[in-house]
Scaffold this motif. Structure first.
Motif, PDB file in Angstrom:
ATOM      1  N   CYS A   7       0.834  -1.081  -0.010  1.00  0.00           N
ATOM      2  CA  CYS A   7       0.000  -0.082   0.008  1.00  0.00           C
ATOM      3  C   CYS A   7       1.034   1.066  -0.072  1.00  0.00           C
ATOM      4  CB  CYS A   7      -0.871   0.171   1.117  1.00  0.00           C
ATOM      5  SG  CYS A   7      -1.895  -1.641   1.399  1.00  0.00           S
ATOM      6  N   ASP A   9       1.349   5.726  -1.206  1.00  0.00           N
ATOM      7  CA  ASP A   9       0.902   6.919  -2.023  1.00  0.00           C
ATOM      8  C   ASP A   9       1.978   7.376  -2.869  1.00  0.00           C
ATOM      9  OD1 ASP A   9      -1.288   7.527  -0.291  1.00  0.00           O
ATOM     10  OD2 ASP A   9      -0.010   8.098   1.348  1.00  0.00           O
ATOM     11  N   ARG A  45      -7.223   3.176  -4.353  1.00  0.00           N
ATOM     12  CA  ARG A  45      -8.172   2.876  -3.250  1.00  0.00           C
ATOM     13  C   ARG A  45      -9.729   3.380  -3.448  1.00  0.00           C
ATOM     14  NH1 ARG A  45      -6.787   3.346   3.038  1.00  0.00           N
ATOM     15  NH2 ARG A  45      -8.331   2.445   3.820  1.00  0.00           N
ATOM     16  N   ARG A  47     -12.153   4.525  -1.275  1.00  0.00           N
ATOM     17  CA  ARG A  47     -12.452   5.221   0.260  1.00  0.00           C
ATOM     18  C   ARG A  47     -14.036   5.178   0.246  1.00  0.00           C
ATOM     19  NH1 ARG A  47      -7.980   6.613   4.127  1.00  0.00           N
ATOM     20  NH2 ARG A  47      -9.726   5.958   5.363  1.00  0.00           N
ATOM     21  N   ASN A  48     -14.627   5.558  -0.571  1.00  0.00           N
ATOM     22  CA  ASN A  48     -16.030   6.203  -0.459  1.00  0.00           C
ATOM     23  C   ASN A  48     -16.965   5.181  -0.747  1.00  0.00           C
ATOM     24  OD1 ASN A  48     -15.614   5.698  -3.081  1.00  0.00           O
ATOM     25  ND2 ASN A  48     -16.486   7.751  -3.848  1.00  0.00           N
ATOM     26  N   ASP A  52     -14.651  -0.146   2.192  1.00  0.00           N
ATOM     27  CA  ASP A  52     -13.359   0.265   2.811  1.00  0.00           C
ATOM     28  C   ASP A  52     -13.549   0.577   4.352  1.00  0.00           C
ATOM     29  OD1 ASP A  52     -11.151   1.306   3.458  1.00  0.00           O
ATOM     30  OD2 ASP A  52     -10.620   1.916   1.541  1.00  0.00           O
ATOM     31  N   THR A  53     -13.144  -0.416   5.214  1.00  0.00           N
ATOM     32  CA  THR A  53     -13.134  -0.033   6.737  1.00  0.00           C
ATOM     33  C   THR A  53     -11.889   0.343   7.405  1.00  0.00           C
ATOM     34  OG1 THR A  53     -13.174  -2.540   7.441  1.00  0.00           O
ATOM     35  CG2 THR A  53     -15.377  -1.440   6.783  1.00  0.00           C
ATOM     36  N   ASP A  54     -10.964   0.146   6.625  1.00  0.00           N
ATOM     37  CA  ASP A  54      -9.529   0.230   7.250  1.00  0.00           C
ATOM     38  C   ASP A  54      -9.278   1.882   7.520  1.00  0.00           C
ATOM     39  OD1 ASP A  54      -6.829   0.442   7.994  1.00  0.00           O
ATOM     40  OD2 ASP A  54      -6.295  -0.956   6.292  1.00  0.00           O
ATOM     41  N   GLU A  55      -9.491   2.311   8.670  1.00  0.00           N
ATOM     42  CA  GLU A  55      -9.252   3.711   8.885  1.00  0.00           C
ATOM     43  C   GLU A  55      -7.752   3.982   9.512  1.00  0.00           C
ATOM     44  OE1 GLU A  55     -12.276   5.011  11.914  1.00  0.00           O
ATOM     45  OE2 GLU A  55     -13.919   4.213  10.464  1.00  0.00           O
ATOM     46  N   ARG A  57      -4.861   2.814   7.767  1.00  0.00           N
ATOM     47  CA  ARG A  57      -4.056   3.379   6.684  1.00  0.00           C
ATOM     48  C   ARG A  57      -4.525   4.111   5.813  1.00  0.00           C
ATOM     49  NH1 ARG A  57      -2.489  -1.265   8.800  1.00  0.00           N
ATOM     50  NH2 ARG A  57      -4.507  -2.533   8.571  1.00  0.00           N
ATOM     51  N   THR A  58      -4.102   5.160   5.330  1.00  0.00           N
ATOM     52  CA  THR A  58      -4.507   6.247   4.224  1.00  0.00           C
ATOM     53  C   THR A  58      -3.856   6.214   3.030  1.00  0.00           C
ATOM     54  OG1 THR A  58      -2.707   7.663   4.911  1.00  0.00           O
ATOM     55  CG2 THR A  58      -4.559   7.846   6.424  1.00  0.00           C
ATOM     56  N   SER A  60      -3.411   5.343  -0.973  1.00  0.00           N
ATOM     57  CA  SER A  60      -4.168   5.625  -1.976  1.00  0.00           C
ATOM     58  C   SER A  60      -4.147   4.655  -3.056  1.00  0.00           C
ATOM     59  CB  SER A  60      -4.117   7.016  -2.586  1.00  0.00           C
ATOM     60  OG  SER A  60      -2.905   7.289  -3.099  1.00  0.00           O
TER      61      SER A  60
END
Length: 111
Positions: A7, A9, A45, A47-48, A52-55, A57-58, A60
């Protein structure tokens, strides 16, 4: 099969296509050396969605690497850690385009 999820960015100013090209070159190099079975496409990713429930890891973007087994994965890691010039150069070319990398590994039950 031994698998690794990466994962990440993109670094500021890096286009996804530039990262994908560097990843493809790295994957081809490692496959040619017998140190990688396959690499999946880079995903973006979503996220919307409720899926997607992983809060924690941010990141993308993500991709999967597949190794034949743990021994192949360990040999690939050892090559990178050795600092061998060609492998180090091609690995850094990919790694330099990404930021905030997180790696998760698992072995398939059939593996």
């Amino acid at each position: 099969m031994f698998n690794m999820l990466t994962c990440f960015d993109l670094k500021a100013g890096v286009e996804l296509s530039d990262f994908e090209a560097a990843l493809a070159a790295y994957a081809e190099h490692m496959r040619a050396r017998g140190l990688l079975a396959a690499v999946g496409p880079v995903g973006t990713r979503a996220r919307n969605t409720i899926l997607d429930t992983d809060e924690l890891r941010t990141q993308s973007h993500f991709f999967l690497m597949h190794f034949r087994d743990r021994a192949q994965a360990d040999a690939a890691t050892a090559l990178i850690a050795s600092g061998e010039r060609e492998a180090d150069h091609i690995h850094r070319a990919m790694y330099a385009r990404a930021d905030n990398m997180v790696f998760l590994c698992w072995e398939d039950e059939a593996g």
